[in-house]
Scaffold this motif. Structure first.
Motif, mmCIF file in Angstrom:
data_model
loop_
_atom_site.group_PDB
_atom_site.id
_atom_site.type_symbol
_atom_site.label_atom_id
_atom_site.label_comp_id
_atom_site.label_asym_id
_atom_site.label_seq_id
_atom_site.Cartn_x
_atom_site.Cartn_y
_atom_site.Cartn_z
ATOM 1 N N PRO A 1 0.817 -1.214 0.000
ATOM 2 C CA PRO A 1 0.000 0.000 0.000
ATOM 3 C C PRO A 1 0.850 1.263 0.000
ATOM 4 N N ALA A 2 1.952 1.263 0.730
ATOM 5 C CA ALA A 2 2.806 2.456 0.765
ATOM 6 C C ALA A 2 3.419 2.722 -0.606
ATOM 7 N N ALA A 3 3.875 1.671 -1.289
ATOM 8 C CA ALA A 3 4.453 1.851 -2.621
ATOM 9 C C ALA A 3 3.391 2.337 -3.598
ATOM 10 N N GLU A 4 2.161 1.833 -3.461
ATOM 11 C CA GLU A 4 1.078 2.290 -4.319
ATOM 12 C C GLU A 4 0.831 3.772 -4.065
ATOM 13 N N TYR A 5 0.844 4.184 -2.808
ATOM 14 C CA TYR A 5 0.640 5.584 -2.442
ATOM 15 C C TYR A 5 1.702 6.451 -3.094
ATOM 16 N N GLU A 6 2.970 6.039 -3.020
ATOM 17 C CA GLU A 6 4.057 6.810 -3.610
ATOM 18 C C GLU A 6 3.954 6.866 -5.126
ATOM 19 N N SER A 7 3.465 5.793 -5.729
ATOM 20 C CA SER A 7 3.404 5.760 -7.193
ATOM 21 C C SER A 7 2.394 6.753 -7.742
ATOM 22 N N GLN A 8 1.456 7.190 -6.914
ATOM 23 C CA GLN A 8 0.437 8.128 -7.369
ATOM 24 C C GLN A 8 0.924 9.570 -7.368
ATOM 25 N N SER A 9 2.070 9.864 -6.746
ATOM 26 C CA SER A 9 2.461 11.253 -6.514
ATOM 27 C C SER A 9 3.115 11.925 -7.713
ATOM 28 N N THR A 10 3.373 11.214 -8.780
ATOM 29 C CA THR A 10 4.066 11.807 -9.912
ATOM 30 C C THR A 10 3.206 12.799 -10.687
ATOM 31 N N ASP A 11 1.889 12.734 -10.577
ATOM 32 C CA ASP A 11 1.021 13.645 -11.321
ATOM 33 C C ASP A 11 0.415 14.719 -10.414
ATOM 34 N N GLU A 12 1.138 15.094 -9.336
ATOM 35 C CA GLU A 12 0.677 16.099 -8.392
ATOM 36 C C GLU A 12 -0.597 15.667 -7.677
ATOM 37 N N SER A 13 -0.834 14.383 -7.601
ATOM 38 C CA SER A 13 -1.977 13.852 -6.882
ATOM 39 C C SER A 13 -1.532 12.623 -6.114
ATOM 40 N N ASN A 14 -1.948 12.548 -4.869
ATOM 41 C CA ASN A 14 -1.646 11.377 -4.050
ATOM 42 C C ASN A 14 -2.890 10.540 -3.813
ATOM 43 N N VAL A 15 -3.881 10.692 -4.673
ATOM 44 C CA VAL A 15 -5.127 9.946 -4.516
ATOM 45 C C VAL A 15 -4.915 8.508 -4.978
ATOM 46 N N ILE A 16 -5.338 7.581 -4.129
ATOM 47 C CA ILE A 16 -5.245 6.163 -4.452
ATOM 48 C C ILE A 16 -6.645 5.687 -4.843
ATOM 49 N N ALA A 17 -6.807 5.307 -6.093
ATOM 50 C CA ALA A 17 -8.077 4.753 -6.546
ATOM 51 C C ALA A 17 -8.063 3.257 -6.245
ATOM 52 N N VAL A 18 -9.025 2.801 -5.448
ATOM 53 C CA VAL A 18 -9.087 1.380 -5.124
ATOM 54 C C VAL A 18 -10.187 0.733 -5.958
ATOM 55 N N HIS A 19 -9.887 -0.480 -6.435
ATOM 56 C CA HIS A 19 -10.815 -1.157 -7.340
ATOM 57 C C HIS A 19 -11.263 -2.513 -6.820
ATOM 58 N N SER A 20 -10.940 -2.807 -5.556
ATOM 59 C CA SER A 20 -11.404 -4.061 -4.958
ATOM 60 C C SER A 20 -11.522 -3.874 -3.456
ATOM 61 N N LYS A 21 -12.352 -4.688 -2.836
ATOM 62 C CA LYS A 21 -12.509 -4.620 -1.385
ATOM 63 C C LYS A 21 -11.196 -4.960 -0.700
ATOM 64 N N ASP A 22 -10.443 -5.913 -1.238
ATOM 65 C CA ASP A 22 -9.147 -6.262 -0.654
ATOM 66 C C ASP A 22 -8.207 -5.063 -0.656
ATOM 67 N N ARG A 23 -8.160 -4.302 -1.762
ATOM 68 C CA ARG A 23 -7.304 -3.116 -1.839
ATOM 69 C C ARG A 23 -7.768 -2.051 -0.834
ATOM 70 N N PHE A 24 -9.079 -1.892 -0.713
ATOM 71 C CA PHE A 24 -9.586 -0.938 0.265
ATOM 72 C C PHE A 24 -9.155 -1.363 1.665
ATOM 73 N N ASP A 25 -9.317 -2.638 1.977
ATOM 74 C CA ASP A 25 -8.931 -3.147 3.297
ATOM 75 C C ASP A 25 -7.437 -2.946 3.549
ATOM 76 N N GLU A 26 -6.611 -3.118 2.525
ATOM 77 C CA GLU A 26 -5.164 -2.880 2.658
ATOM 78 C C GLU A 26 -4.893 -1.415 2.995
ATOM 79 N N GLN A 27 -5.557 -0.506 2.306
ATOM 80 C CA GLN A 27 -5.353 0.923 2.557
ATOM 81 C C GLN A 27 -5.837 1.298 3.958
ATOM 82 N N PHE A 28 -6.957 0.723 4.363
ATOM 83 C CA PHE A 28 -7.485 1.008 5.696
ATOM 84 C C PHE A 28 -6.509 0.508 6.757
ATOM 85 N N GLN A 29 -5.958 -0.670 6.550
ATOM 86 C CA GLN A 29 -4.984 -1.214 7.508
ATOM 87 C C GLN A 29 -3.708 -0.365 7.517
#
Length: 129
Positions: free
Chosen positions: A9-37
């Motif tokens: 999740p942390a690497a996914e968060y960092e990968s979003q920052s290149t376009d001046e946005s740190n928004v993480i779009a989640v596309h599955s309940k598992d991904r949401f649960d990972e971000q929440f954790q």
């Protein structure tokens, strides 16, 4: 539907920052649960944007949400499409779009319903530290 090459999740968060946005779009309940954790593990404020692709006010406030994610980099910003993840939307009792839920220590501390830019920024500033 997008997919991510990163399993962290942390690497996914960092990968979003290149376009001046740190928004993480989640596309599955598992991904949401990972971000929440991840939020609970690192004690960062979590801001969840519940929206829908067909929602005009959601599209209108999306650039603001992205800009806020760059401005308040100490928080985690997650976007959930209510049609794509109805089980997550039900879990968080989302009944209107957009709905922004601010979470700290695993608990909801604030909710903004509607595309209220000033209120959203004020509450993010108030609760993210």
């Amino acid at each position: 539907m997008g997919s991510y090459l990163s399993s962290s999740p942390a690497a996914e968060y960092e990968s979003q920052s290149t376009d001046e946005s740190n928004v993480i779009a989640v596309h599955s309940k598992d991904r949401f649960d990972e971000q929440f954790q991840a939020h609970k593990d690192n004690n960062k404020t979590l801001i969840i944007d519940f929206s829908a692709s067909w929602c005009g006010p959601c599209r209108m406030i999306e650039p603001t949400f992205k800009a806020l994610s760059a401005k308040f980099s100490q928080a985690i910003f997650v976007k959930v499409d209510v049609d794509e993840l109805p089980e997550v939307s039900r879990q968080w009792r989302v009944e209107a779009m957009p709905t922004f839920v601010i979470v700290k220590d695993g608990k909801e501390i604030s909710r903004i319903i509607g595309a209220k830019k000033d209120e959203l920024e004020r509450k993010i500033q108030m609760f993210s530290s």
